[in-house]
Design a protein around this motif. Structure first.
Motif, PDB file in Angstrom:
ATOM      1  N   LYS A 258       0.751  -1.087  -0.043  1.00  0.00           N
ATOM      2  CA  LYS A 258      -0.029  -0.087   0.081  1.00  0.00           C
ATOM      3  C   LYS A 258       0.871   1.246  -0.090  1.00  0.00           C
ATOM      4  N   ILE A 259       2.039   1.317   0.874  1.00  0.00           N
ATOM      5  CA  ILE A 259       2.786   2.387   1.108  1.00  0.00           C
ATOM      6  C   ILE A 259       3.558   2.741  -0.402  1.00  0.00           C
ATOM      7  N   LEU A 260       3.959   1.449  -0.829  1.00  0.00           N
ATOM      8  CA  LEU A 260       4.735   1.526  -2.055  1.00  0.00           C
ATOM      9  C   LEU A 260       3.881   2.181  -3.306  1.00  0.00           C
ATOM     10  N   ALA A 261       2.705   1.836  -3.151  1.00  0.00           N
ATOM     11  CA  ALA A 261       1.894   2.377  -4.176  1.00  0.00           C
ATOM     12  C   ALA A 261       1.600   3.713  -4.254  1.00  0.00           C
ATOM     13  N   THR A 264       4.567   5.778  -5.040  1.00  0.00           N
ATOM     14  CA  THR A 264       4.836   6.026  -6.509  1.00  0.00           C
ATOM     15  C   THR A 264       3.864   6.382  -7.322  1.00  0.00           C
ATOM     16  N   GLY A 265       2.771   6.963  -6.587  1.00  0.00           N
ATOM     17  CA  GLY A 265       1.729   7.460  -7.453  1.00  0.00           C
ATOM     18  C   GLY A 265       0.524   6.470  -8.133  1.00  0.00           C
ATOM     19  N   ILE A 266       0.550   5.385  -7.683  1.00  0.00           N
ATOM     20  CA  ILE A 266      -0.488   4.374  -8.163  1.00  0.00           C
ATOM     21  C   ILE A 266      -1.776   4.600  -7.057  1.00  0.00           C
ATOM     22  N   ALA A 267      -2.770   4.363  -7.879  1.00  0.00           N
ATOM     23  CA  ALA A 267      -4.075   4.722  -7.258  1.00  0.00           C
ATOM     24  C   ALA A 267      -4.215   3.938  -6.014  1.00  0.00           C
ATOM     25  N   CYS A 268      -4.271   4.428  -4.541  1.00  0.00           N
ATOM     26  CA  CYS A 268      -4.228   3.575  -3.591  1.00  0.00           C
ATOM     27  C   CYS A 268      -5.631   3.283  -3.073  1.00  0.00           C
ATOM     28  N   ASP A 269      -5.951   1.957  -3.853  1.00  0.00           N
ATOM     29  CA  ASP A 269      -7.314   1.473  -3.671  1.00  0.00           C
ATOM     30  C   ASP A 269      -7.304  -0.067  -3.151  1.00  0.00           C
ATOM     31  N   ASN A 270      -8.386  -0.571  -2.974  1.00  0.00           N
ATOM     32  CA  ASN A 270      -8.337  -1.888  -2.462  1.00  0.00           C
ATOM     33  C   ASN A 270      -7.864  -3.015  -3.470  1.00  0.00           C
ATOM     34  N   ILE A 272      -5.041  -2.873  -4.999  1.00  0.00           N
ATOM     35  CA  ILE A 272      -3.406  -3.008  -4.548  1.00  0.00           C
ATOM     36  C   ILE A 272      -3.330  -3.781  -3.328  1.00  0.00           C
ATOM     37  N   ILE A 273      -3.134  -5.080  -3.077  1.00  0.00           N
ATOM     38  CA  ILE A 273      -2.985  -5.555  -1.835  1.00  0.00           C
ATOM     39  C   ILE A 273      -1.689  -6.167  -1.740  1.00  0.00           C
ATOM     40  N   THR A 274      -1.004  -6.862  -2.989  1.00  0.00           N
ATOM     41  CA  THR A 274       0.150  -7.478  -2.822  1.00  0.00           C
ATOM     42  C   THR A 274       1.236  -6.737  -3.479  1.00  0.00           C
ATOM     43  N   LEU A 275       2.354  -7.022  -3.019  1.00  0.00           N
ATOM     44  CA  LEU A 275       3.906  -6.561  -3.524  1.00  0.00           C
ATOM     45  C   LEU A 275       4.067  -6.972  -4.999  1.00  0.00           C
ATOM     46  N   SER A 276       3.280  -7.774  -5.567  1.00  0.00           N
ATOM     47  CA  SER A 276       3.560  -8.208  -7.042  1.00  0.00           C
ATOM     48  C   SER A 276       2.560  -7.504  -7.737  1.00  0.00           C
ATOM     49  N   GLN A 277       1.602  -7.039  -7.173  1.00  0.00           N
ATOM     50  CA  GLN A 277       0.698  -6.203  -7.773  1.00  0.00           C
ATOM     51  C   GLN A 277       1.275  -4.662  -8.104  1.00  0.00           C
ATOM     52  N   VAL A 278       2.002  -4.359  -7.035  1.00  0.00           N
ATOM     53  CA  VAL A 278       2.871  -2.909  -7.363  1.00  0.00           C
ATOM     54  C   VAL A 278       3.860  -3.053  -8.440  1.00  0.00           C
ATOM     55  N   GLN A 279       4.638  -4.124  -8.673  1.00  0.00           N
ATOM     56  CA  GLN A 279       5.438  -4.394  -9.224  1.00  0.00           C
ATOM     57  C   GLN A 279       4.890  -4.188 -10.780  1.00  0.00           C
ATOM     58  N   GLN A 280       3.842  -5.033 -11.009  1.00  0.00           N
ATOM     59  CA  GLN A 280       3.322  -5.211 -12.375  1.00  0.00           C
ATOM     60  C   GLN A 280       2.564  -4.001 -12.660  1.00  0.00           C
ATOM     61  N   THR A 281       1.827  -3.350 -11.816  1.00  0.00           N
ATOM     62  CA  THR A 281       1.360  -2.024 -12.231  1.00  0.00           C
ATOM     63  C   THR A 281       2.532  -0.926 -12.545  1.00  0.00           C
ATOM     64  N   LEU A 282       3.514  -0.922 -12.012  1.00  0.00           N
ATOM     65  CA  LEU A 282       4.579  -0.045 -12.483  1.00  0.00           C
ATOM     66  C   LEU A 282       5.445  -0.339 -13.492  1.00  0.00           C
ATOM     67  N   ASP A 283       5.321  -1.771 -14.093  1.00  0.00           N
ATOM     68  CA  ASP A 283       6.131  -2.560 -14.830  1.00  0.00           C
ATOM     69  C   ASP A 283       7.528  -2.333 -14.720  1.00  0.00           C
ATOM     70  N   ASN A 284       7.909  -2.632 -13.445  1.00  0.00           N
ATOM     71  CA  ASN A 284       9.197  -2.742 -13.167  1.00  0.00           C
ATOM     72  C   ASN A 284       9.864  -4.267 -12.884  1.00  0.00           C
ATOM     73  N   THR A 285      11.334  -3.971 -12.833  1.00  0.00           N
ATOM     74  CA  THR A 285      11.718  -5.482 -12.616  1.00  0.00           C
ATOM     75  C   THR A 285      11.882  -5.600 -11.160  1.00  0.00           C
ATOM     76  N   LEU A 286      12.188  -6.716 -10.625  1.00  0.00           N
ATOM     77  CA  LEU A 286      12.323  -6.911  -9.108  1.00  0.00           C
ATOM     78  C   LEU A 286      13.635  -6.206  -8.674  1.00  0.00           C
ATOM     79  N   GLU A 287      14.618  -5.940  -9.320  1.00  0.00           N
ATOM     80  CA  GLU A 287      15.756  -5.218  -8.993  1.00  0.00           C
ATOM     81  C   GLU A 287      15.250  -3.702  -8.618  1.00  0.00           C
TER      82      GLU A 287
END
Length: 447
Positions: A258-261, A264-270, A272-287
């Protein structure tokens, strides 16, 4: 069973001695032979700990040890439960509606053995919308050590769910069963992922399974032919439903997401509850995500008030939209450490899978190093190890064998990657240096 998404096979169970014994005690108790027997295996997770509920792939494999459930059908809508282990009490209950099935812990807060059966039955009745035609008489035999991190509880939930559905002449695909069984186990109070149930239904012989989510899929991973995975019990039992330790980690991961979302400007709604969802939404690598954790979650401890300010929400909303009932009283959380473990462990899983396919000359050492790294992360960042587990890992390291805790932690087992030619020496070392010297055990049963 194979990993393809098909119905559960109806076949002869080959464990004839246990089956015959179970048939005999069932007939002695109920006066007739069971209509059918269900078998569901335990599992050992090779790598990928505490990340399935964060949406990341894991790499478990099934064990020979399994739960056997002998089932008889009755016209009366009642559930009668018996266990080959006579230390477990008998239990009977009416099957009116799934809402009527209550799952209560004992006076010490630990689940009764039959609670896991009730989870499976309750989940099945909910799925069937209480439309059932048969009651069940059930006799259970399990040889998966309880509270060992080898999924005895999930196997029992899954076996009970499958038994109940088959008794009502209902069949589902393996992936449907795995998903429904994972939901059913949450009746016990733990907010787990779906790894245990997925490998129970999607395992294949002679390989691990690379299990991914949304949609649930299992891909077989061939392990090195000269590798032996040794599972050793720490002699410290760990029932994850008996404390809130497990759920605290789940909630800390949710709060981190939730905090990472939010940062980083992702809409903080229900959604996004997992760390993988944050990564996928940002289209980031694990690094990239590790770097974001360092940037946006720099502190070792976050108070509940701080989290509410960052998320611009109230404590009441935080309690009811994110936290579980047994974590709402907490005032401090470790977010940075948990998020770092998840992203770095997910990286280790991906590297493990790639190395298994690339087959470098030093494959056992490279894979083993990843397992050792996993344990260090679980010990330091996730704080779910135990002194006995650490001692087993350190004892293994002294003879050049890599090991890590497997399962939720806080006790249970380690899994070690041992070269085939070292197995006898390694087991003897564990016996002498851990079980005899530190645990005063002088009698061993090695499966």
């Amino acid at each position: 069973m194979n990993g393809k998404d098909e119905d559960i096979p109806i076949t002869k169970i080959t464990d004839s001695d246990r089956v015959q014994q179970l048939n005999n005690v069932f007939k002695e108790e109920f006066g007739y032979s069971p209509a059918f027997i269900v078998k569901v295996p335990g599992r050992v997770n090779i790598i990928g700990e505490h990340i399935d509920y964060c949406g990341y792939p894991v790499l478990p494999m099934a064990l020979e040890q399994a739960i056997l459930v002998a089932v008889g059908l009755t016209e009366e809508l009642e559930l009668q439960l018996r266990n080959v282990n006579k230390t477990y009490c008998k239990y009977n209950t009416k099957l009116n509606t799934f809402e009527d099935i209550t799952i209560q812990p004992d006076a010490d807060g630990k689940p009764f053995w039959y609670n896991y059966v009730l989870c499976g039955v309750k989940g099945a009745m909910e799925f069937l919308k209480n439309k059932i035609t048969n009651g069940l008489q059930i006799y259970i035999d399990g040889n998966i050590p309880p509270a060992s991190g080898l999924s005895s509880s999930s196997a029992l939930v899954s076996a009970s769910f499958l038994s109940f559905l088959h008794a009502q002449n209902v069949s589902l695909s393996k992936t449907e069963l795995a998903a429904l069984c994972a939901e059913s186990e949450r009746y016990i109070g733990t907010q787990g992922g779906g790894m245990d149930q997925a490998i129970a239904f999607l395992a294949e012989k002679y390989c691990a399974q690379y299990i991914t989510w949304n949609p649930l899929q299992a891909t077989p991973i061939a392990l090195p032919e000269d590798a032996v995975f040794v599972v050793a019990h720490s002699l410290a039992e760990a029932n994850k439903a008996a404390t809130n330790d497990f759920n605290i980690r789940v909630m800390e991961c949710r709060l981190s997401a939730k905090i990472l979302a939010a940062c980083t400007g992702i809409a903080c709604d229900n959604k996004i509850i997992t760390l993988s969802q944050v990564q996928q939404t940002l289209d980031n690598t694990l690094e990239d995500m590790v770097r974001l954790v360092d940037e946006y979650l720099p502190k070792d401890i976050y108070t509940k008030d701080e989290i509410c300010r960052i998320l611009e929400t109230s404590e009441e909303d935080l309690d009811h939209s994110i936290l579980s009932p047994n974590t709402r009283h907490l005032k401090e959380f470790k977010l940075r450490q948990r998020a770092l473990h998840v992203y770095e462990e997910a990286t280790r899983v991906e590297n493990f899978r790639k190395i298994c396919s690339q087959k470098p000359d030093d494959i056992l050492e490279v894979l083993g190093s990843l397992m050792s790294g996993s344990h260090e992360s679980l010990r330091k960042l996730y704080e779910c190890s135990h002194e006995n587990l650490d001692l087993l890992v350190d004892t293994s390291k002294e003879v050049g064998v890599h090991a890590r805790l497997t399962g939720a932690g806080w006790g249970g087992c380690v899994v070690a990657l041992c070269p085939m030619e070292k197995v006898d020496m390694y087991v003897e070392t564990l016996v002498n240096e851990f079980y005899v010297k530190h645990c005063n055990v002088d009698k061993f049963v090695i499966d």
